[in-house]
Design a protein around this motif. Structure first.
Motif, PDB file in Angstrom:
ATOM      1  N   ALA A   3      35.259  42.686  47.589  1.00  0.00           N
ATOM      2  CA  ALA A   3      36.574  42.195  47.998  1.00  0.00           C
ATOM      3  C   ALA A   3      37.564  43.328  47.725  1.00  0.00           C
ATOM      4  N   ALA A  23      36.420  36.188  45.260  1.00  0.00           N
ATOM      5  CA  ALA A  23      36.001  36.621  46.595  1.00  0.00           C
ATOM      6  C   ALA A  23      34.802  37.555  46.534  1.00  0.00           C
ATOM      7  N   ALA A  24      34.526  38.149  45.379  1.00  0.00           N
ATOM      8  CA  ALA A  24      33.399  39.072  45.232  1.00  0.00           C
ATOM      9  C   ALA A  24      32.181  38.398  44.605  1.00  0.00           C
ATOM     10  N   THR A  32      41.617  44.473  47.693  1.00  0.00           N
ATOM     11  CA  THR A  32      42.976  43.939  47.637  1.00  0.00           C
ATOM     12  C   THR A  32      43.955  45.077  47.355  1.00  0.00           C
TER      13      THR A  32
END
Length: 167
Positions: free
Chosen positions: A42, A56-57, A44
């Motif tokens: 992920a 998200a990871a 960001t």
């Protein structure tokens, strides 16, 4: 990781513990603890809290999830448990009446986490040292994510060859 330019509108500034401020992005990586192969990524802007972006990871059924203290908090821990995993997050402090006993408990809790995390942190070192990921090549979050994913693919291919050669 530093952005390609300070004019990149999708990157943001972040400062950490006395180090110089960096304008860029963060890569949150889910990797296998045994093989150190990257499974999830992920990306960001740098100013996003790790605990908020970390879920998200996470892969499905992650097992034990080892993370540094930036991932402390209910948001990340609850996300790990919701996917069937067990959070193993570095503790920075514990409460107790006896200081020596409390410090011993803290060291006992963190020692196995540090051993696994040390393997995973090598991924970032390799990316920066061997794959040129000290700075993004292009502007924008989507292009930064593409660069990081391509780097992860190259890393996984090379790591797989090393694992096969050792077997």
């Amino acid at each position: 990781m530093a952005s390609a330019s300070e004019d990149d509108g999708e990157a943001h500034w972040v400062k950490h513990k006395g180090k110089p401020a960096v304008h860029g992005f963060k890569a949150h990586v889910g990797a296998d603890a045994d093989t150190a192969l990257v499974e999830q990524i992920a990306v960001t802007p740098a100013n996003i809290n790790d605990g908020k972006a970390g879920p998200a990871a996470l892969p499905d059924n992650p097992g034990e999830v080892f993370a540094d203290s930036a991932y402390r908090g209910n948001h990340f821990g609850d996300a790990v448990r919701a996917r069937g995993g067990t959070p193993r997050i570095v503790a920075t402090g514990m409460w107790g009446r006896d200081e020596a006993e409390t410090l011993a408990r803290l060291a006992a809790w963190n020692q196995p986490i540090h051993r696994i995390r040390g393997r995973i942190e090598k991924i970032f070192g390799t990316w920066k040292r061997s794959y040129g990921l000290r700075r993004m090549r292009w502007r924008g979050l989507a292009k930064a994510a593409a660069q990081i994913r391509l780097t992860a693919i190259a890393y996984n291919l090379r790591r797989t060859l090393t694992i096969i050669a050792a077997a």
